[in-house]
Scaffold this active site. Sequence first.
Site, mmCIF file in Angstrom:
data_model
loop_
_atom_site.group_PDB
_atom_site.id
_atom_site.type_symbol
_atom_site.label_atom_id
_atom_site.label_comp_id
_atom_site.label_asym_id
_atom_site.label_seq_id
_atom_site.Cartn_x
_atom_site.Cartn_y
_atom_site.Cartn_z
ATOM 1 N N HIS A 1 -10.126 -32.450 1.686
ATOM 2 C CA HIS A 1 -9.678 -33.998 2.298
ATOM 3 C C HIS A 1 -10.630 -34.830 2.094
ATOM 4 C CE1 HIS A 1 -6.637 -32.632 5.218
ATOM 5 N NE2 HIS A 1 -6.784 -31.544 4.829
ATOM 6 N N LYS B 1 -18.954 -29.340 13.510
ATOM 7 C CA LYS B 1 -20.297 -28.786 13.264
ATOM 8 C C LYS B 1 -20.790 -27.451 13.345
ATOM 9 C CE LYS B 1 -21.229 -32.714 11.318
ATOM 10 N NZ LYS B 1 -20.395 -32.761 10.177
ATOM 11 N N PRO C 1 -16.960 -29.140 19.657
ATOM 12 C CA PRO C 1 -16.262 -29.064 18.256
ATOM 13 C C PRO C 1 -15.921 -30.477 17.843
ATOM 14 C CG PRO C 1 -14.611 -28.299 20.182
ATOM 15 C CD PRO C 1 -16.079 -28.491 20.720
ATOM 16 N N TYR D 1 -8.168 -37.717 15.014
ATOM 17 C CA TYR D 1 -8.772 -37.729 16.207
ATOM 18 C C TYR D 1 -8.309 -38.883 16.889
ATOM 19 C CZ TYR D 1 -12.030 -34.301 13.776
ATOM 20 O OH TYR D 1 -12.518 -33.212 13.154
ATOM 21 N N TYR E 1 -19.982 -36.799 9.164
ATOM 22 C CA TYR E 1 -18.805 -35.784 9.023
ATOM 23 C C TYR E 1 -18.690 -34.850 8.037
ATOM 24 C CZ TYR E 1 -14.042 -34.369 10.138
ATOM 25 O OH TYR E 1 -12.911 -33.683 10.199
#
Length: 395
Positions: free
Chosen positions: A72, A297, A293, A201, A386
Amino acid sequence: MKTQVAIIGAGPSGLLLGQLLHKAGIDNIIVERQTPDYVLGRIRAGVLEQGTVDMLREAGVSERMDAEGLVHEGVELVFDGKRVPIHLTELTGGKSVMVYGQTEVTRDLMDARAASGAPIIYSASNVELHELKGERPYVTFEKDGRLQRIDCDYIAGCDGFHGVSRKSIPAGVLTEYERVYPFGWLGLLSDTPPVNEELIYAHHERGFVLCSQRSLTRSRYYLQVPLTDKVEDWSDERFWNELKARLPGEVAERLVTGPSLEKSIAPLRSFVVEPMQYGKLFLVGDAAHIVPPTGAKGLNLAASDVCYLYRILVKVYREGRTDLLEKYSELALRRVWKGERFSWFMTNLLHDFEGNKDAWDQKMQEADREYFLNSHAGLVNIAENYVGLPYEEVL
């Protein structure tokens, strides 16, 4: 039994450390209190940082991940129905993440352990750690009604938050840091195609949403729910209807629903202990730290712990660099706290705190969104964290 490194716990961190040490010619024995089926039954995260992917390749267990994992190059955030793309590769100089379920990572590592012939002991009860400050630490446990002992040079505590490793350190040695969040995540796993190519998200006044995936045909969705909710309160139909209500209309229209394979509610918390070592015992992964979550990580911080401990142990056995042992906690914690900060930041940015924030906190949350989503520097900050910050060299 005798070995160089005794590893407590056969989750992904224990198995990865064992595989890396085995390939480096360092003997190790893994002791696990659960059965293999129980370990594989844990449903966990599936977003791997570049550093974690590299470690799995170095361990020689990446064939299926490279064939089936989904690379991704971006992720989407949603606020007030507005979709904000985060172009990871563009913002980080080409870095990306890999979507490949933790269950599959564990399966690959289990298969590699079996193929190597290196010892692993499942269903071990009453595990105890001894002489952690002495020259020759050892581990005792019961298996098939017999008390057994492993003498070793070092012990790696990879047995999670509830394991025996951290509890074996005397009271007063560790400092604990904790933040408990006033909500949980209700997760649903289904054999349905992901609703979106990239992970979503989403912030919504009814609560946070995460649209994740495990493959092109298996999806994982999460809803923010009160801690008082029970899984049995949520039928599949209620879950899908609530998910649609929290997503932008054009996304909700594409949602393919189906029977749940698994549903569970996980409370959110941040937790760190310092130091991450005591004598010949080294804490790894969830034994030393927990993250919400939201920042993806958990597994990745465990992998970075493994990386540092593995690199140090190789130098100890090949070069006699025992001086490096005392640096493990310092190295690991620097990266842990950065991961904790990002997970805390993302949790605050994306969730509705249901009256648990005062007016000032609400304004700060809104200001963070305004800055980070409308600033190139802010987007770079999110993207860099990220995909994962680089590991330090072990010198």
